[in-house]
Design a protein around this motif. Structure first.
Motif, PDB file in Angstrom:
ATOM      1  N   HIS A 181       0.851  -1.190   0.000  1.00 56.99           N
ATOM      2  CA  HIS A 181       0.000   0.000   0.000  1.00 56.99           C
ATOM      3  C   HIS A 181       0.885   1.239   0.000  1.00 56.99           C
ATOM      4  CE1 HIS A 181      -2.998   2.985   1.114  1.00 56.99           C
ATOM      5  NE2 HIS A 181      -3.948   2.093   0.879  1.00 56.99           N
ATOM      6  N   PRO A 182       0.644   2.182  -0.935  1.00 54.44           N
ATOM      7  CA  PRO A 182       1.543   3.337  -1.055  1.00 54.44           C
ATOM      8  C   PRO A 182       1.636   4.207   0.192  1.00 54.44           C
ATOM      9  CG  PRO A 182      -0.445   3.627  -2.420  1.00 54.44           C
ATOM     10  CD  PRO A 182      -0.424   2.205  -1.950  1.00 54.44           C
ATOM     11  N   GLU A 183       0.589   4.164   1.038  1.00 55.52           N
ATOM     12  CA  GLU A 183       0.573   5.034   2.230  1.00 55.52           C
ATOM     13  C   GLU A 183       1.207   4.381   3.457  1.00 55.52           C
ATOM     14  OE1 GLU A 183      -0.874   8.200   2.154  1.00 55.52           O
ATOM     15  OE2 GLU A 183      -1.253   7.911   0.019  1.00 55.52           O
ATOM     16  N   ILE A 184       1.485   3.080   3.366  1.00 57.28           N
ATOM     17  CA  ILE A 184       2.000   2.365   4.553  1.00 57.28           C
ATOM     18  C   ILE A 184       3.449   1.953   4.302  1.00 57.28           C
ATOM     19  CG2 ILE A 184       1.655   0.424   6.156  1.00 57.28           C
ATOM     20  CD1 ILE A 184      -0.762   2.256   6.218  1.00 57.28           C
ATOM     21  N   GLU A 185       4.316   2.555   5.072  1.00 57.03           N
ATOM     22  CA  GLU A 185       5.756   2.312   4.934  1.00 57.03           C
ATOM     23  C   GLU A 185       6.098   0.827   5.061  1.00 57.03           C
ATOM     24  OE1 GLU A 185       9.401   4.197   7.361  1.00 57.03           O
ATOM     25  OE2 GLU A 185       7.548   5.374   7.393  1.00 57.03           O
ATOM     26  N   ASN A 186       6.940   0.327   4.164  1.00 60.35           N
ATOM     27  CA  ASN A 186       7.437  -1.067   4.176  1.00 60.35           C
ATOM     28  C   ASN A 186       6.362  -2.126   3.985  1.00 60.35           C
ATOM     29  OD1 ASN A 186      10.104  -0.198   4.604  1.00 60.35           O
ATOM     30  ND2 ASN A 186       9.742  -0.055   6.809  1.00 60.35           N
ATOM     31  N   SER A 187       5.131  -1.722   3.622  1.00 62.96           N
ATOM     32  CA  SER A 187       4.076  -2.730   3.450  1.00 62.96           C
ATOM     33  C   SER A 187       4.397  -3.618   2.249  1.00 62.96           C
ATOM     34  CB  SER A 187       2.715  -2.058   3.286  1.00 62.96           C
ATOM     35  OG  SER A 187       2.717  -1.177   2.176  1.00 62.96           O
ATOM     36  N   SER A 188       3.911  -4.860   2.323  1.00 61.55           N
ATOM     37  CA  SER A 188       4.304  -5.855   1.327  1.00 61.55           C
ATOM     38  C   SER A 188       3.195  -6.871   1.104  1.00 61.55           C
ATOM     39  CB  SER A 188       5.562  -6.576   1.820  1.00 61.55           C
ATOM     40  OG  SER A 188       5.831  -7.722   1.040  1.00 61.55           O
ATOM     41  N   ASP A 189       3.098  -7.361  -0.125  1.00 60.99           N
ATOM     42  CA  ASP A 189       2.184  -8.472  -0.419  1.00 60.99           C
ATOM     43  C   ASP A 189       2.694  -9.781   0.173  1.00 60.99           C
ATOM     44  OD1 ASP A 189       0.481  -6.839  -1.858  1.00 60.99           O
ATOM     45  OD2 ASP A 189       1.284  -7.394  -3.819  1.00 60.99           O
ATOM     46  N   LEU A 190       3.967  -9.826   0.532  1.00 61.76           N
ATOM     47  CA  LEU A 190       4.599 -11.090   0.945  1.00 61.76           C
ATOM     48  C   LEU A 190       4.492 -11.363   2.444  1.00 61.76           C
ATOM     49  CD1 LEU A 190       7.897 -10.946  -1.170  1.00 61.76           C
ATOM     50  CD2 LEU A 190       5.777 -12.149  -1.713  1.00 61.76           C
ATOM     51  N   LEU A 191       4.225 -10.332   3.230  1.00 62.77           N
ATOM     52  CA  LEU A 191       4.191 -10.523   4.682  1.00 62.77           C
ATOM     53  C   LEU A 191       3.471  -9.372   5.361  1.00 62.77           C
ATOM     54  CD1 LEU A 191       7.182  -8.996   6.270  1.00 62.77           C
ATOM     55  CD2 LEU A 191       7.661  -9.894   4.036  1.00 62.77           C
ATOM     56  N   GLY A 192       3.106  -9.585   6.614  1.00 61.23           N
ATOM     57  CA  GLY A 192       2.467  -8.535   7.400  1.00 61.23           C
ATOM     58  C   GLY A 192       3.517  -7.653   8.061  1.00 61.23           C
ATOM     59  N   VAL A 193       3.204  -6.357   8.201  1.00 70.07           N
ATOM     60  CA  VAL A 193       4.093  -5.437   8.925  1.00 70.07           C
ATOM     61  C   VAL A 193       3.284  -4.709   9.995  1.00 70.07           C
ATOM     62  CG1 VAL A 193       5.629  -5.093   6.942  1.00 70.07           C
ATOM     63  CG2 VAL A 193       3.757  -3.481   7.308  1.00 70.07           C
ATOM     64  N   LYS A 194       3.934  -4.419  11.107  1.00 65.84           N
ATOM     65  CA  LYS A 194       3.256  -3.660  12.159  1.00 65.84           C
ATOM     66  C   LYS A 194       2.877  -2.284  11.618  1.00 65.84           C
ATOM     67  CE  LYS A 194       4.739  -3.777  16.464  1.00 65.84           C
ATOM     68  NZ  LYS A 194       5.549  -3.925  17.696  1.00 65.84           N
TER      69      LYS A 194
END
Length: 359
Positions: A181-194
């Protein structure tokens, strides 16, 4: 997509036997994902509260053996052999062996239990698959002592996703984003991020009481439901809407606009079920008592100027969400007015949690 960082590198020691136990939570999505492509890539980003009391406890005993062409394991669920769960877990091991080749070198005995009813619309595959992923990472840490905790969580989320998409959101907490998601830093389709930004105090220690409207197995599995999005007439609009809602929710979580939170979260829940109603074949996972509860929540909120709201997963059960400051009054309301709509008057009082923990 670069998955090479998750490939097992080297082993700096031998491990003959290992027994590890992890307790990992379920989670409840606030912005839903419904629809994916292979291998377990979401069509839109999602965000969830990690739960605290709804969890799976899984012990895996690893015993070194001759290398095998496929993972060898026995599975016990709540003390009984569970062969009908095995195909899903065998498929998971097949998917992860590229990243965890050591699964072919051990016989595994997996013993698992849930603190909540299986297959009833609480994400049991999320907590179950994330628990297995954490056990695998405990073995990997024994084989390679250089792994950092940050890498372990990252790879565990990556692996868990290959078993169940939403399992990627059960490794950490209290809020986890899965999907680029462009608005969420380090977000990825491969894993969840806090969730990477500071949340408003009103959303800390948020409460979730899960009303068990129907504890039976769902008529339509989530996997089947996701697949029905491939030819869905509203799929593309839905994926755009979900990503826009995640952007809005990110701002709401930071600025504390709880009325906007209520509106967005309830809308997301009903949209998820609208996708089921309008797919082909169509299906309904809500029950009459689901609708009774929703209407009672709306009445209570209006009459008491409350910040209570609901969300739904892919099932009939209702997650009642509310800030900690209203806990006493809302617990009384649930006990006196909503429990009657639950199967055997059963509900689970939960709150946001912080992810997986070793036992």
């Amino acid at each position: 997509m670069n998955t090479s960082e998750f490939k097992f590198q080297t082993s700096d020691k031998k491990v003959e036997n290992l027994s590890v136990t992890w307790q990992t939570p379920s989670n409840i999505a606030l912005v839903k994902y419904w629809g994916k492509s292979e291998p377990q890539i979401p069509k839109n980003a999602s965000i969830s509260f990690t739960l605290n009391n709804c969890h799976t406890t899984t012990k895996i005993e690893f015993t070194k053996s001759q290398s095998m062409p496929q993972a060898e394991f026995e599975l016990f669920f709540e003390g009984k052999k569970k062969d009908d769960f095995k195909p899903k877990i065998a498929k998971f091991f097949k998917r992860v062996q590229e990243y965890c080749p050591y699964v072919l070198d051990y016989k595994m005995t997996i013993s698992s239990e849930n603190s909540f009813p299986h297959s009833s619309g609480i994400a049991s595959s999320a907590s179950g698959m994330s628990a297995i992923a954490m056990c695998l990472m405990s073995l990997e840490k024994e084989l390679n002592s250089n792994l950092t905790d940050e890498y372990i969580n990252k790879k565990a989320s990556f692996l868990a996703r290959l078993g169940s998409g939403s399992a990627s959101r059960s490794i950490e907490g209290p809020l986890v984003v899965w999907g680029n998601h462009p608005e969420i830093e380090n977000s990825s389709d491969l894993l969840g991020v806090k969730f990477p930004y500071k949340i408003h105090p009103i959303f800390e220690n948020y409460q979730d009481t899960i009303l068990l409207v129907d504890k039976g197995e769902k008529q339509v599995s989530s996997t089947v439901g996701h697949n029905l999005m491939h030819n869905h007439p509203y799929a593309e609009s839905r994926f755009i809407q979900a990503n826009e809602n995640l952007k809005k929710l990110s701002e709401i979580l930071q600025n504390g606009d709880i009325k906007a939170f209520i509106n967005l979260v309830e809308s997301e829940a009903l949209t998820l079920h609208a996708m089921m109603l309008t797919s082909n074949p169509y299906f309904i996972l809500m029950k009459p008592n689901t609708l009774e509860i929703i209407n009672k929540i709306w009445e209570y909120r209006e009459e008491n100027n409350s910040n209570i709201c609901f969300t739904l997963d892919a099932g009939a059960n209702v997650h009642v969400l509310y800030p900690d400051s209203e806990k006493e009054d809302i617990n009384e309301f649930i006990k006196s007015k909503l429990a009657d709509f639950c199967q055997k008057n059963q509900y689970i009082c939960d709150s946001v949690g912080f992810g997986a923990k070793p036992l």
